[in-house]
Design a protein around this motif. Structure first.
Motif: not given
Length: 318
Positions: A48-51, A89-94, A148-150
């Protein structure tokens, strides 16, 4: 048996964590970014692409995990500067894709989000071990995206999702990319010993000090944190994973060179010179030690020896 889904399972830490958890009796579901390539020590491998929100949702719906470890991320700081959109995109939206899929299809699941000690950023300039209550001052896109992900995770925790955030400090070991400093040193030494590189080891800034851990110790910390899923009591939401000791990169290099049988000249490479704004980074892990009864058990010298032996084997077949 816990059904534990690991995103980013094909990475350096992910593969080690699959091994650690499978040996402890978990049914490991590895989420990999590489199609048609099974992850070692996983009971299942899915791609899977986490995005891609729909793909993430389908995997969580189909696999019904009881635990999730969210490792998938852009982790190389220079890459985060070169590709900021990909990083965010990867670290936050993922991360939000994982959280939304979990909310919809696995609401009773427990999630461990692996953030980073880099979120502390400029706070390290205090030159003392930092605990989890320090205000974070990230200084690069990677660290900012992790913070931001936190924030997203804490919002979902507030709404009832069960889980915890880990902030690991520098962890090293076999299979790590030579984009990272200790692996770069070990790889060059191994190539020099094998006669496949001139006896000149190229380095960048050696003056910074960092809090180094063996990746196996970090994975055992993650395993301990997953144990919080079985309790009913309130627990802290964020844990540092650190040794509490700071080692100069120059001293780490010196230890590796002493393990070598080759005569090696050290040469600064302007292309590798990224003088650090953070001369010293060290973490206070008392919360992890006291709450989870965890402490690192592997010495830095043991880790460096294993790292060098790994790259010697790689160099022999290169």
């Amino acid at each position: 048996m816990q059904r534990t889904l690991i995103t980013g399972a094909n990475g350096f830490v992910g593969q080690q964590l699959c091994k650690t958890l499978q040996r402890s009796g978990h049914h490991v579901i590895a989420v990999s970014s590489r199609a048609s390539q099974a992850v070692p020590f996983a009971n299942e491998t899915v791609c899977c692409d986490i995005r891609e929100a729909e793909g993430v949702a389908q995997i969580i719906r189909d696999t019904s995990p009881s635990q999730i470890v969210h490792l998938a991320a852009i982790t190389h700081i220079p890459k985060s500067f070169d590709f900021p959109q990909l990083t965010w995109q990867t670290n936050v939206m993922g991360s939000i894709n994982v959280l939304e899929a979990m909310r919809k299809f696995a609401p009773e699941c427990f999630i461990l989000f692996v953030s980073s000690a880099d979120v502390y950023g400029a706070a390290f300039k205090r030159n003392v071990p930092l605990d989890e209550n320090v205000v974070c001052l990230p200084q690069n896109p990677y660290a900012a995206s992790k913070l931001a992900a936190e924030t997203a995770f804490n919002e979902y925790f507030r709404r009832g999702i069960r889980g915890v955030v880990a902030r690991p400090f520098n962890h090293i070991g076999a299979h790590q990319s030579p984009d990272f400093v200790t692996a770069s040193f070990a790889r060059q030494i191994a190539l020099i010993e094998a006669g496949k590189q001139d006896p000149v080891l190229k380095v960048g800034d050696l003056q910074a000090s960092r809090d180094f851990l063996d990746v196996s110790d970090v994975c055992h910390a993650y395993e301990k944190l997953l144990g919080l899923s079985e309790g009913t009591q309130e627990h802290p939401r964020c844990f540092n994973i650190s040794s509490g000791c700071s080692r100069r990169i120059a001293d780490v290099l010196d230890a590796l060179i002493k393990m070598s049988r080759a005569d090696i000249v050290i040469e600064q490479d302007p292309a590798r010179m990224r003088p650090s704004d953070i001369p010293c980074a060290v973490g206070d892990s008392q919360r992890m030690r006291q709450t989870m009864n965890w402490a690192p058990t592997i010495s830095l010298n043991e880790t460096l020896k294993e790292l060098l032996d790994y790259w010697r084997a790689e160099a022999a077949t290169a």
